[in-house]
Enzyme design. Sequence first.
Site, PDB file in Angstrom:
ATOM      1  CE  LYS A   1      -2.403  -1.170   3.873  1.00 13.80           C
ATOM      2  NZ  LYS A   1      -1.805  -2.210   4.369  1.00 13.80           N
TER       3      LYS A   1
ATOM      4  NE  ARG B   1      -4.557  -1.776  10.048  1.00 14.56           N
ATOM      5  CZ  ARG B   1      -3.587  -1.268   9.503  1.00 14.56           C
ATOM      6  NH1 ARG B   1      -3.543   0.388   9.058  1.00 14.56           N
ATOM      7  NH2 ARG B   1      -2.322  -1.936   9.227  1.00 14.56           N
TER       8      ARG B   1
ATOM      9  NE  ARG C   1       7.087  -2.937   6.107  1.00 16.86           N
ATOM     10  CZ  ARG C   1       5.559  -2.762   5.972  1.00 16.86           C
ATOM     11  NH1 ARG C   1       5.045  -2.267   4.823  1.00 16.86           N
ATOM     12  NH2 ARG C   1       4.981  -2.915   6.942  1.00 16.86           N
TER      13      ARG C   1
ATOM     14  NE  ARG D   1       6.250  -0.507  10.230  1.00 18.73           N
ATOM     15  CZ  ARG D   1       4.926  -0.382   9.660  1.00 18.73           C
ATOM     16  NH1 ARG D   1       5.022  -0.010   8.507  1.00 18.73           N
ATOM     17  NH2 ARG D   1       4.251  -1.213  10.079  1.00 18.73           N
TER      18      ARG D   1
ATOM     19  NE  ARG E   1       1.567  -5.073  11.678  1.00 19.35           N
ATOM     20  CZ  ARG E   1       3.224  -4.904  10.802  1.00 19.35           C
ATOM     21  NH1 ARG E   1       4.145  -5.501  11.139  1.00 19.35           N
ATOM     22  NH2 ARG E   1       2.929  -4.087  10.042  1.00 19.35           N
TER      23      ARG E   1
HETATM   24  P1  AMP Z   1       0.726   0.266   9.208  1.00 19.31           P
HETATM   25  O1  AMP Z   1       1.788   1.213   8.628  1.00 19.31           O
HETATM   26  O2  AMP Z   1      -0.672   0.611   8.249  1.00 19.31           O
HETATM   27  O3  AMP Z   1       0.851  -1.485   8.898  1.00 19.31           O
HETATM   28  O4  AMP Z   1       0.067   0.468  10.526  1.00 19.31           O
HETATM   29  C1  AMP Z   1       0.818   0.217  11.569  1.00 19.31           C
HETATM   30  C2  AMP Z   1       0.353  -0.082  13.165  1.00 19.31           C
HETATM   31  O5  AMP Z   1      -0.622   1.141  13.126  1.00 19.31           O
HETATM   32  C3  AMP Z   1      -0.926  -1.098  12.801  1.00 19.31           C
HETATM   33  O6  AMP Z   1      -0.542  -2.436  13.043  1.00 19.31           O
HETATM   34  C4  AMP Z   1      -1.889  -0.516  14.071  1.00 19.31           C
HETATM   35  O7  AMP Z   1      -1.344  -0.841  15.391  1.00 19.31           O
HETATM   36  C5  AMP Z   1      -1.721   1.059  13.754  1.00 19.31           C
HETATM   37  N1  AMP Z   1      -2.743   1.428  13.004  1.00 19.31           N
HETATM   38  C6  AMP Z   1      -2.535   1.942  11.771  1.00 19.31           C
HETATM   39  N2  AMP Z   1      -3.661   2.210  10.977  1.00 19.31           N
HETATM   40  C7  AMP Z   1      -4.648   1.925  11.990  1.00 19.31           C
HETATM   41  C8  AMP Z   1      -6.222   1.976  11.979  1.00 19.31           C
HETATM   42  N3  AMP Z   1      -6.869   2.783  11.027  1.00 19.31           N
HETATM   43  N4  AMP Z   1      -6.814   1.668  12.994  1.00 19.31           N
HETATM   44  C9  AMP Z   1      -6.330   1.168  14.166  1.00 19.31           C
HETATM   45  N5  AMP Z   1      -4.820   1.038  14.096  1.00 19.31           N
HETATM   46  C10 AMP Z   1      -4.163   1.540  13.037  1.00 19.31           C
END
Ligand code: AMP
Length: 191
Positions: free
Chosen positions: A14, A89, A128, A134, A146
């Site tokens: 994404k 989400r 990654r 990260r 996740r």
């Molecule tokens: P991402 O970079 O999109 O993989 O997000 C990393 C982490 O941020 C996720 O595993 C969640 O803990 C948190 N996070 C990101 N976007 C959301 C969302 N829309 N709702 C809840 N938690 C989020």
Amino acid sequence: MLNIVLFGPPGAGKGTQSAKLIEKYNLVHLSTGDIFRANIKNETELGKLAKSYIDKGQLVPDEVTIGMLADEVNKNTNAKGFIFDGFPRTQAQAEALDTLLRNKNSSITLMLALEVEEEELRKRLLLRGKDSGRADDQNPEIIQNRINVYNAETTPVKDFYQNQGKYKGINGIGEIETIFEALCTAIDTNK
Ligand code: AMP
């Protein structure tokens, strides 16, 4: 406005595709994950709260995430449109986003869902983790958590957009350019 939800499990690509799409279509990129990570880096209260969930591979609570996303949308008054990356989400987030956009006489144009199977996701995320540092990409248990959270809580968001006739699945495996072209075709044929 052109408002795209770029959907898909963690590691689907994404972020990579968002960067290319915002350039081509002149959109604002809103990645909730990126915004949380910026807050963690700057040691804000929001960052401290978000970190306690992110470190475990859990979702940050809806009230917090929705409020933060709404602030970001409201800041960008001149945007021609948005790419929502990693949001919504949950069903509650999808409903809140519809309301937020409706109040601006706008709506989601299309949900583009990058499809990648689990084994490939696990591989990509570990890779990654080595490159980006990260923490949530470095531990196989957190990665699995996740993916499980995605399957349980986030997958239903597909139905939300499918019911509105806005869902389009895109094969997320292959060359970055090929996937990008498939995304662009889906956007252009929808205009
Ligand atoms: P991402 O970079 O999109 O993989 O997000 C990393 C982490 O941020 C996720 O595993 C969640 O803990 C948190 N996070 C990101 N976007 C959301 C969302 N829309 N709702 C809840 N938690 C989020």
